[in-house]
Design a protein around this motif. Structure first.
Motif, PDB file in Angstrom:
ATOM      1  N   ALA A  19       1.010  -1.188  -0.027  1.00 40.16           N
ATOM      2  CA  ALA A  19       0.085   0.079  -0.019  1.00 40.16           C
ATOM      3  C   ALA A  19       0.808   1.130   0.065  1.00 40.16           C
ATOM      4  N   VAL A  20       2.091   1.298   0.742  1.00 46.86           N
ATOM      5  CA  VAL A  20       2.880   2.447   0.758  1.00 46.86           C
ATOM      6  C   VAL A  20       3.415   2.617  -0.317  1.00 46.86           C
ATOM      7  N   GLU A  21       3.832   1.563  -0.997  1.00 46.92           N
ATOM      8  CA  GLU A  21       4.569   1.428  -2.526  1.00 46.92           C
ATOM      9  C   GLU A  21       3.685   2.470  -3.393  1.00 46.92           C
ATOM     10  N   GLN A  22       2.603   1.985  -3.493  1.00 45.12           N
ATOM     11  CA  GLN A  22       1.535   2.246  -4.415  1.00 45.12           C
ATOM     12  C   GLN A  22       0.981   3.673  -4.048  1.00 45.12           C
ATOM     13  N   LEU A  23       0.940   4.002  -2.734  1.00 47.13           N
ATOM     14  CA  LEU A  23       0.563   5.590  -2.381  1.00 47.13           C
ATOM     15  C   LEU A  23       1.733   6.569  -2.873  1.00 47.13           C
ATOM     16  N   GLY A  24       3.154   5.937  -2.762  1.00 48.81           N
ATOM     17  CA  GLY A  24       4.093   6.724  -3.240  1.00 48.81           C
ATOM     18  C   GLY A  24       4.154   6.935  -4.564  1.00 48.81           C
ATOM     19  N   THR A  25       3.787   5.835  -5.385  1.00 50.33           N
ATOM     20  CA  THR A  25       3.525   6.035  -6.732  1.00 50.33           C
ATOM     21  C   THR A  25       2.576   7.008  -7.192  1.00 50.33           C
ATOM     22  N   VAL A  26       1.686   7.173  -6.637  1.00 54.78           N
ATOM     23  CA  VAL A  26       0.403   8.192  -6.776  1.00 54.78           C
ATOM     24  C   VAL A  26       1.045   9.525  -6.345  1.00 54.78           C
ATOM     25  N   ALA A  27       1.886   9.660  -5.206  1.00 57.37           N
ATOM     26  CA  ALA A  27       2.414  10.926  -4.729  1.00 57.37           C
ATOM     27  C   ALA A  27       3.823  11.191  -5.362  1.00 57.37           C
ATOM     28  N   GLY A  28       4.211  10.534  -6.210  1.00 56.15           N
ATOM     29  CA  GLY A  28       5.508  10.862  -6.925  1.00 56.15           C
ATOM     30  C   GLY A  28       6.623  10.738  -6.116  1.00 56.15           C
ATOM     31  N   LEU A  29       6.665   9.548  -5.676  1.00 56.26           N
ATOM     32  CA  LEU A  29       7.907   9.079  -4.491  1.00 56.26           C
ATOM     33  C   LEU A  29       8.054   7.674  -4.723  1.00 56.26           C
ATOM     34  N   ALA A  30       9.187   7.517  -5.149  1.00 58.15           N
ATOM     35  CA  ALA A  30      10.012   6.245  -5.197  1.00 58.15           C
ATOM     36  C   ALA A  30      10.490   6.108  -4.071  1.00 58.15           C
ATOM     37  N   ASP A  31      10.498   4.582  -3.397  1.00 56.15           N
ATOM     38  CA  ASP A  31      11.069   4.336  -2.313  1.00 56.15           C
ATOM     39  C   ASP A  31      10.523   5.053  -0.906  1.00 56.15           C
ATOM     40  N   PRO A  32       9.035   5.071  -1.019  1.00 52.09           N
ATOM     41  CA  PRO A  32       8.457   5.860   0.360  1.00 52.09           C
ATOM     42  C   PRO A  32       8.720   5.290   1.595  1.00 52.09           C
ATOM     43  N   ALA A  33       8.544   6.080   2.515  1.00 54.65           N
ATOM     44  CA  ALA A  33       8.495   5.430   4.052  1.00 54.65           C
ATOM     45  C   ALA A  33       7.066   6.004   4.268  1.00 54.65           C
ATOM     46  N   GLY A  34       6.439   5.093   5.045  1.00 51.26           N
ATOM     47  CA  GLY A  34       5.034   5.655   5.652  1.00 51.26           C
ATOM     48  C   GLY A  34       4.294   4.212   6.149  1.00 51.26           C
ATOM     49  N   TYR A  35       3.152   4.779   6.326  1.00 59.24           N
ATOM     50  CA  TYR A  35       2.195   3.492   6.893  1.00 59.24           C
ATOM     51  C   TYR A  35       0.884   3.923   6.578  1.00 59.24           C
ATOM     52  N   VAL A  36      -0.211   2.936   6.655  1.00 61.75           N
ATOM     53  CA  VAL A  36      -1.442   3.068   6.399  1.00 61.75           C
ATOM     54  C   VAL A  36      -2.217   3.706   7.750  1.00 61.75           C
ATOM     55  N   THR A  37      -2.725   4.792   7.813  1.00 53.55           N
ATOM     56  CA  THR A  37      -3.257   5.424   8.970  1.00 53.55           C
ATOM     57  C   THR A  37      -4.716   5.047   9.249  1.00 53.55           C
ATOM     58  N   SER A  38      -5.496   5.550  10.168  1.00 56.80           N
ATOM     59  CA  SER A  38      -6.867   5.560  10.409  1.00 56.80           C
ATOM     60  C   SER A  38      -7.390   6.526   9.527  1.00 56.80           C
ATOM     61  N   GLY A  39      -6.536   7.454   8.993  1.00 55.16           N
ATOM     62  CA  GLY A  39      -7.242   8.468   8.178  1.00 55.16           C
ATOM     63  C   GLY A  39      -6.664   9.810   8.080  1.00 55.16           C
ATOM     64  N   GLY A  40      -6.939  10.652   7.695  1.00 57.12           N
ATOM     65  CA  GLY A  40      -6.208  12.024   7.420  1.00 57.12           C
ATOM     66  C   GLY A  40      -5.802  12.713   8.691  1.00 57.12           C
ATOM     67  N   THR A  41      -6.702  12.462   9.830  1.00 55.99           N
ATOM     68  CA  THR A  41      -6.654  13.267  10.951  1.00 55.99           C
ATOM     69  C   THR A  41      -5.349  12.604  11.723  1.00 55.99           C
ATOM     70  N   GLU A  42      -5.203  11.328  11.494  1.00 60.28           N
ATOM     71  CA  GLU A  42      -4.032  10.542  12.078  1.00 60.28           C
ATOM     72  C   GLU A  42      -2.956  11.076  11.343  1.00 60.28           C
TER      73      GLU A  42
END
Ligand SMILES: *Cc1c(COP(=O)(O)O)cnc(C)c1O
Length: 352
Positions: A55-78
């Motif tokens: 999921a984080v890889e895919q989100l990176g692709t959407v947001a123009g970022l190769a090799d992203p760090a991150g995680y799936v949060t409970s939402g935008g607030t978190e």
């Protein structure tokens, strides 16, 4: 239990106010399959942990970022709270502040409150961040400069590259909030993501335009080091530390986010964007010819100066519309909003 069996979940036939939508069928199915998994315990739930990396890889692709760090949060607030927390923890000040446009989502107020950080909001110009006004609020204790890419009230996009420059000059992090806009923006001409500007963290929610099941938000960064600012030891889990705000998390959200992005990126999302934008332009035009003052659409969201009684009447007729802080009616053209829905909405307006 009988109560639940008798209750019908909200259908989307007349929902024009929500930033959530009907999940993609593949997302719905994935959510159900992974309902009893917990990505918060990756040593035990390995499959869903692997899906989260995907999921984080895919989100990176959407947001123009190769090799992203991150995680799936409970939402935008978190995600927004965690971005502010990263910025606060890494900075060397006893009196941290965050500078944001007044159009920033109210979750930044929660972040400021929870983290004991001062939130300074600058007036906007044409519903968009005013870089000079924000610059005036920045000082040596500013830890984070926030830009919004797709504002909650109007769907407007701040000048992200300029805000990133201002943040860099101040030695602050630049955080972009694309919670809602993130899955529409790739098909627009806006500059908003990691490849357009020197930004540090970004919020993007699969459970909004991404068409995943709730709850699935996302926080991304170019640097895993920034997430180290959040690491807390976890003595009794197999993994040794945790960067998330919540402990047990929704495997359903994670799996459905992957399923939705697998199914829709990029062509499905492109088609969704184009249809939603056409609908928003059609609605804006329909409202203008009826004498209303319209804001947008810059992304598929339309606000108009309908009177409060008129908005209340629409609500009585079953339409779910919401209001901006200044009282305009606001229609969010989510993927479930069709032209025929909007036609019958406008017909009801004419009746009034
Ligand atoms: C919806 C929204 C949020 C909050 O996201 P949740 O998933 O509701 O917590 C934050 N920022 C923006 C711009 C949003 O539109």
């Amino acid at each position: 239990m009988q109560q639940v069996e008798r209750a019908e979940p909200q259908d989307f036939e007349r929902v024009l106010s929500s930033m959530c939508t009907v999940p993609h069928p593949a997302a719905r199915q994935a959510a159900e399959r992974f309902l009893a998994t917990n990505p918060g315990d990756p040593g035990t739930y390995e499959t869903v942990a692997e899906l989260e990396r995907r999921a984080v890889e895919q989100l990176g692709t959407v947001a123009g970022l190769a090799d992203p760090a991150g995680y799936v949060t409970s939402g935008g607030t978190e995600a927004n709270i965690q971005a502010v927390r990263i910025a606060r923890n890494r900075a060397d000040t006893d009196d941290p502040n965050v500078v944001a446009p007044e159009s920033a989502h109210f979750s930044f107020r929660k972040a400021a409150n929870v983290l004991d950080v001062e939130l300074r909001t600058a007036p906007t110009t044409d519903h968009t961040a005013d870089v000079d006004a924000m610059q005036e609020l920045i000082d040596g204790d500013t830890v984070c400069v926030v830009g919004v890419a797709g504002s909650t009230e109007y769907g407007y996009v701040d000048p992200i590259p300029a805000l990133a420059d201002v943040a860099a000059d101040a030695g602050a992090l630049c955080h972009v909030d694309a919670a809602w806009g993130g899955f529409y923006l790739p098909f627009s001409d806006h500059e908003w993501h990691f490849d357009h500007a020197d930004i540090d963290t970004l919020t993007i929610d699969p459970h909004k335009v991404g068409q995943a099941a709730v709850p699935a938000g996302g926080l991304l960064s170019h640097s895993p080091d920034l997430f180290d600012e959040l690491a807390i030891d976890t003595p009794y889990l197999e993994s040794t530390s945790q960067v998330t705000l919540t402990g047990t998390r929704s495997g359903a959200g994670v799996a459905s986010a992957v399923a939705a992005m697998d199914a829709l990126w990029p062509e499905g999302y492109r088609e969704t964007y184009e249809r939603a934008m056409d609908n928003a332009e059609w609605l804006a035009e329909a409202l203008e010819v009826r004498g209303h003052e319209v804001v947008g659409p810059e992304l598929p969201l339309v606000a108009a100066d309908l009177s409060v009684p008129m908005t209340d009447e629409l609500r009585d007729r079953g339409w779910r519309v919401s209001k901006t802080g200044s009282g305009e009616m606001r229609v969010v053209c989510m993927p479930h909003v069709t032209r025929s829905m909007l036609r019958s909405f406008v017909a009801d307006l004419d009746w009034y």
